[in-house]
Design a protein around this motif. Structure first.
Motif, PDB file in Angstrom:
ATOM      1  N   THR A 176       0.842  -1.199   0.000  1.00  0.00           N
ATOM      2  CA  THR A 176       0.000   0.000   0.000  1.00  0.00           C
ATOM      3  C   THR A 176       0.876   1.247   0.000  1.00  0.00           C
ATOM      4  OG1 THR A 176      -0.092  -0.131   2.403  1.00  0.00           O
ATOM      5  CG2 THR A 176      -1.933  -1.073   1.187  1.00  0.00           C
ATOM      6  N   PRO A 177       0.323   2.392  -0.386  1.00  0.00           N
ATOM      7  CA  PRO A 177       1.084   3.649  -0.327  1.00  0.00           C
ATOM      8  C   PRO A 177       1.383   4.020   1.117  1.00  0.00           C
ATOM      9  CG  PRO A 177      -1.196   4.056  -0.959  1.00  0.00           C
ATOM     10  CD  PRO A 177      -1.020   2.583  -0.960  1.00  0.00           C
ATOM     11  N   PRO A 178       2.328   4.930   1.341  1.00  0.00           N
ATOM     12  CA  PRO A 178       2.739   5.250   2.715  1.00  0.00           C
ATOM     13  C   PRO A 178       1.703   6.037   3.513  1.00  0.00           C
ATOM     14  CG  PRO A 178       3.907   6.648   1.131  1.00  0.00           C
ATOM     15  CD  PRO A 178       3.177   5.607   0.335  1.00  0.00           C
ATOM     16  N   GLU A 179       0.773   6.718   2.852  1.00  0.00           N
ATOM     17  CA  GLU A 179      -0.204   7.510   3.598  1.00  0.00           C
ATOM     18  C   GLU A 179      -1.226   6.586   4.276  1.00  0.00           C
ATOM     19  OE1 GLU A 179      -1.830   7.906  -0.755  1.00  0.00           O
ATOM     20  OE2 GLU A 179       0.130   7.758   0.221  1.00  0.00           O
ATOM     21  N   PRO A 180      -1.976   7.100   5.258  1.00  0.00           N
ATOM     22  CA  PRO A 180      -3.023   6.290   5.897  1.00  0.00           C
ATOM     23  C   PRO A 180      -3.967   5.701   4.848  1.00  0.00           C
ATOM     24  CG  PRO A 180      -2.698   8.324   7.120  1.00  0.00           C
ATOM     25  CD  PRO A 180      -1.865   8.445   5.877  1.00  0.00           C
ATOM     26  N   TRP A 181      -4.320   4.438   5.023  1.00  0.00           N
ATOM     27  CA  TRP A 181      -4.993   3.701   3.960  1.00  0.00           C
ATOM     28  C   TRP A 181      -5.994   2.721   4.547  1.00  0.00           C
ATOM     29  CZ3 TRP A 181      -4.512   5.037  -0.971  1.00  0.00           C
ATOM     30  CH2 TRP A 181      -4.865   4.158  -1.992  1.00  0.00           C
ATOM     31  N   LEU A 182      -7.186   2.669   3.960  1.00  0.00           N
ATOM     32  CA  LEU A 182      -8.197   1.693   4.367  1.00  0.00           C
ATOM     33  C   LEU A 182      -8.462   0.728   3.215  1.00  0.00           C
ATOM     34  CD1 LEU A 182     -10.342   0.546   6.287  1.00  0.00           C
ATOM     35  CD2 LEU A 182     -11.956   2.198   5.300  1.00  0.00           C
ATOM     36  N   ARG A 183      -8.115  -0.519   3.435  1.00  0.00           N
ATOM     37  CA  ARG A 183      -8.271  -1.579   2.434  1.00  0.00           C
ATOM     38  C   ARG A 183      -9.348  -2.554   2.908  1.00  0.00           C
ATOM     39  NH1 ARG A 183      -2.878  -4.739   1.695  1.00  0.00           N
ATOM     40  NH2 ARG A 183      -2.700  -3.849  -0.397  1.00  0.00           N
ATOM     41  N   LEU A 184     -10.247  -2.918   1.986  1.00  0.00           N
ATOM     42  CA  LEU A 184     -11.254  -3.931   2.273  1.00  0.00           C
ATOM     43  C   LEU A 184     -10.941  -5.199   1.490  1.00  0.00           C
ATOM     44  CD1 LEU A 184     -12.679  -1.241   3.137  1.00  0.00           C
ATOM     45  CD2 LEU A 184     -14.826  -2.375   2.594  1.00  0.00           C
ATOM     46  N   ASN A 185     -11.216  -6.338   2.084  1.00  0.00           N
ATOM     47  CA  ASN A 185     -10.960  -7.625   1.433  1.00  0.00           C
ATOM     48  C   ASN A 185     -12.210  -8.485   1.524  1.00  0.00           C
ATOM     49  OD1 ASN A 185      -9.486  -9.689   0.163  1.00  0.00           O
ATOM     50  ND2 ASN A 185      -8.974 -10.616   2.121  1.00  0.00           N
ATOM     51  N   PHE A 186     -12.728  -8.897   0.351  1.00  0.00           N
ATOM     52  CA  PHE A 186     -13.952  -9.690   0.299  1.00  0.00           C
ATOM     53  C   PHE A 186     -13.837 -10.772  -0.764  1.00  0.00           C
ATOM     54  CE2 PHE A 186     -15.681  -6.150   2.605  1.00  0.00           C
ATOM     55  CZ  PHE A 186     -16.757  -6.667   3.316  1.00  0.00           C
ATOM     56  N   VAL A 187     -14.719 -11.760  -0.648  1.00  0.00           N
ATOM     57  CA  VAL A 187     -14.851 -12.796  -1.670  1.00  0.00           C
ATOM     58  C   VAL A 187     -16.316 -12.865  -2.068  1.00  0.00           C
ATOM     59  CG1 VAL A 187     -15.133 -14.637   0.059  1.00  0.00           C
ATOM     60  CG2 VAL A 187     -14.326 -15.206  -2.251  1.00  0.00           C
ATOM     61  N   SER A 188     -16.557 -13.130  -3.358  1.00  0.00           N
ATOM     62  CA  SER A 188     -17.918 -13.175  -3.887  1.00  0.00           C
ATOM     63  C   SER A 188     -18.037 -14.328  -4.879  1.00  0.00           C
ATOM     64  CB  SER A 188     -18.249 -11.846  -4.589  1.00  0.00           C
ATOM     65  OG  SER A 188     -19.446 -11.936  -5.333  1.00  0.00           O
ATOM     66  N   SER A 189     -19.232 -14.879  -4.996  1.00  0.00           N
ATOM     67  CA  SER A 189     -19.491 -15.871  -6.040  1.00  0.00           C
ATOM     68  C   SER A 189     -19.648 -15.173  -7.390  1.00  0.00           C
ATOM     69  CB  SER A 189     -20.757 -16.665  -5.721  1.00  0.00           C
ATOM     70  OG  SER A 189     -21.897 -15.825  -5.859  1.00  0.00           O
ATOM     71  N   LEU A 190     -19.698 -15.945  -8.454  1.00  0.00           N
ATOM     72  CA  LEU A 190     -19.895 -15.374  -9.789  1.00  0.00           C
ATOM     73  C   LEU A 190     -21.215 -14.615  -9.891  1.00  0.00           C
ATOM     74  CD1 LEU A 190     -18.745 -18.311 -12.098  1.00  0.00           C
ATOM     75  CD2 LEU A 190     -17.604 -16.101 -11.828  1.00  0.00           C
ATOM     76  N   ASP A 191     -22.228 -15.094  -9.166  1.00  0.00           N
ATOM     77  CA  ASP A 191     -23.539 -14.445  -9.251  1.00  0.00           C
ATOM     78  C   ASP A 191     -23.781 -13.465  -8.111  1.00  0.00           C
ATOM     79  OD1 ASP A 191     -23.575 -16.618  -7.555  1.00  0.00           O
ATOM     80  OD2 ASP A 191     -25.492 -17.419  -8.248  1.00  0.00           O
ATOM     81  N   GLY A 192     -22.703 -13.008  -7.471  1.00  0.00           N
ATOM     82  CA  GLY A 192     -22.799 -11.891  -6.549  1.00  0.00           C
ATOM     83  C   GLY A 192     -23.069 -12.226  -5.100  1.00  0.00           C
ATOM     84  N   ALA A 193     -23.065 -13.496  -4.726  1.00  0.00           N
ATOM     85  CA  ALA A 193     -23.322 -13.864  -3.337  1.00  0.00           C
ATOM     86  C   ALA A 193     -22.103 -13.589  -2.476  1.00  0.00           C
ATOM     87  CB  ALA A 193     -23.697 -15.344  -3.239  1.00  0.00           C
ATOM     88  N   GLY A 194     -22.346 -13.044  -1.290  1.00  0.00           N
ATOM     89  CA  GLY A 194     -21.253 -12.792  -0.359  1.00  0.00           C
ATOM     90  C   GLY A 194     -21.041 -13.910   0.634  1.00  0.00           C
ATOM     91  N   HIS A 195     -21.917 -14.929   0.574  1.00  0.00           N
ATOM     92  CA  HIS A 195     -21.752 -16.057   1.493  1.00  0.00           C
ATOM     93  C   HIS A 195     -22.491 -17.271   0.946  1.00  0.00           C
ATOM     94  CE1 HIS A 195     -25.901 -15.821   2.994  1.00  0.00           C
ATOM     95  NE2 HIS A 195     -25.742 -14.492   2.976  1.00  0.00           N
ATOM     96  N   THR A 214     -12.000 -11.218  -4.424  1.00  0.00           N
ATOM     97  CA  THR A 214     -11.830 -12.511  -5.072  1.00  0.00           C
ATOM     98  C   THR A 214     -13.175 -12.945  -5.628  1.00  0.00           C
ATOM     99  OG1 THR A 214     -10.007 -13.187  -3.635  1.00  0.00           O
ATOM    100  CG2 THR A 214     -11.218 -14.934  -4.756  1.00  0.00           C
ATOM    101  N   VAL A 215     -13.220 -13.251  -6.922  1.00  0.00           N
ATOM    102  CA  VAL A 215     -14.430 -13.762  -7.560  1.00  0.00           C
ATOM    103  C   VAL A 215     -14.277 -15.274  -7.681  1.00  0.00           C
ATOM    104  CG1 VAL A 215     -15.937 -13.660  -9.556  1.00  0.00           C
ATOM    105  CG2 VAL A 215     -14.724 -11.601  -8.809  1.00  0.00           C
ATOM    106  N   SER A 216     -15.059 -15.992  -6.889  1.00  0.00           N
ATOM    107  CA  SER A 216     -14.976 -17.441  -6.829  1.00  0.00           C
ATOM    108  C   SER A 216     -15.777 -18.068  -7.967  1.00  0.00           C
ATOM    109  CB  SER A 216     -15.521 -17.913  -5.481  1.00  0.00           C
ATOM    110  OG  SER A 216     -15.570 -19.312  -5.402  1.00  0.00           O
ATOM    111  N   PRO A 217     -15.272 -19.141  -8.592  1.00  0.00           N
ATOM    112  CA  PRO A 217     -15.967 -19.748  -9.737  1.00  0.00           C
ATOM    113  C   PRO A 217     -17.134 -20.625  -9.305  1.00  0.00           C
ATOM    114  CG  PRO A 217     -13.976 -20.978  -9.292  1.00  0.00           C
ATOM    115  CD  PRO A 217     -13.985 -19.814  -8.317  1.00  0.00           C
ATOM    116  N   LEU A 218     -18.074 -20.034  -8.571  1.00  0.00           N
ATOM    117  CA  LEU A 218     -19.236 -20.749  -8.070  1.00  0.00           C
ATOM    118  C   LEU A 218     -20.499 -19.953  -8.354  1.00  0.00           C
ATOM    119  CD1 LEU A 218     -18.012 -21.809  -4.501  1.00  0.00           C
ATOM    120  CD2 LEU A 218     -18.199 -23.286  -6.504  1.00  0.00           C
ATOM    121  N   LEU A 219     -21.586 -20.670  -8.599  1.00  0.00           N
ATOM    122  CA  LEU A 219     -22.908 -20.069  -8.654  1.00  0.00           C
ATOM    123  C   LEU A 219     -23.615 -20.439  -7.354  1.00  0.00           C
ATOM    124  CD1 LEU A 219     -23.927 -20.831 -12.356  1.00  0.00           C
ATOM    125  CD2 LEU A 219     -23.219 -18.636 -11.402  1.00  0.00           C
TER     126      LEU A 219
END
Length: 238
Positions: A22-41, A195-200
């Protein structure tokens, strides 16, 4: 488990550490995974969407951050463990001038967290609980530092400012969806690793973000795209 860089320039063996710096300045990073059809879980948990490459990046991002911010509901639903790193990652942090472990920060508007939950009680460094001034933290103060940000609800901008005053400049969030939506609405997101997971997953599952509609969508720029075992690992920044 090979990870290929597809963009901006093909590379069959990319340096993931350099790609995710990341750059040296203060930084907010989000990390998520999703299915191909947009499901978060799947079945209420995100873990079934995650493959080996996603877990590898998941661990790397935790190694790079000063603090990991997560919602109280996600701590409960995803059955969070204490925020620990293996010996190799701890050694890297120490060599980089960082504390051995990042700090776990839990956002809880109601303060209804079990102080005996292993994510808090077994944490290698004292966690932080972010809430607002009308919340009585009760026994949580025995196991965590309490940051009251906001009068009647959590003020996320004030919370991030307070965390940065404590030395937590590089902040990672793993959700959940409501926290993601609130951070987006407040205009605080600097980066999304997706991350886009190869799942429906099919209908019914929520997206990776939820909450009130955002009046003006925020444009992000693609920094890289990786491919591993059918999953796409994407990094976008402001």
């Amino acid at each position: 488990m090979p990870v290929q860089l597809l963009w901006p320039a093909p590379d069959p063996a990319p340096d993931l550490l350099e790609l995710y710096r990341t750059p040296p300045e203060p930084w907010l990073r989000l990390n998520f995974v999703s299915s191909l059809d947009g499901a978060g879980h799947v079945g209420g948990r995100s873990e079934p969407l995650s493959g080996r490459a996603d877990k590898r990046v998941f661990g790397l991002l935790r190694m790079l951050c000063d603090a990991l911010v997560v919602g109280a509901g996600t701590v409960r639903e995803e059955n969070y463990h204490a925020l620990r790193l293996d010996e190799r990652r701890r050694a890297w942090r120490v060599a980089a001038g960082l504390p051995e472990y990042p700090t776990l920060v839990v956002v809880s508007a109601r303060g209804r967290l079990d102080p005996g939950h292993r994510a808090l009680a077994e944490a290698p460094v004292r966690p932080v609980v972010v809430t607002h001034r009308r919340t009585d933290p009760g026994r949580l103060a025995d196991v965590a530092d309490i940051v009251a940000a906001g009068e009647h609800e959590v003020d996320l901008a004030a919370a991030l400012a307070a965390l940065r005053e404590r030395g937590h400049r590089q902040i990672l969030s793993e959700g959940g969806p409501r926290l993601f939506g609130s951070l987006t609405a407040a205009g605080l997101v600097d980066e999304l690793c997706l991350t886009v997971s190869p799942l429906l997953a099919g209908p019914g599952a929520d997206r990776i973000t939820t909450g009130p509609a955002v009046e003006t969508p925020q444009a992000l720029t693609l920094r890289h795209a990786l491919l591993a075992e059918g999953s796409l690992l994407l990094r976008y920044t402001r």
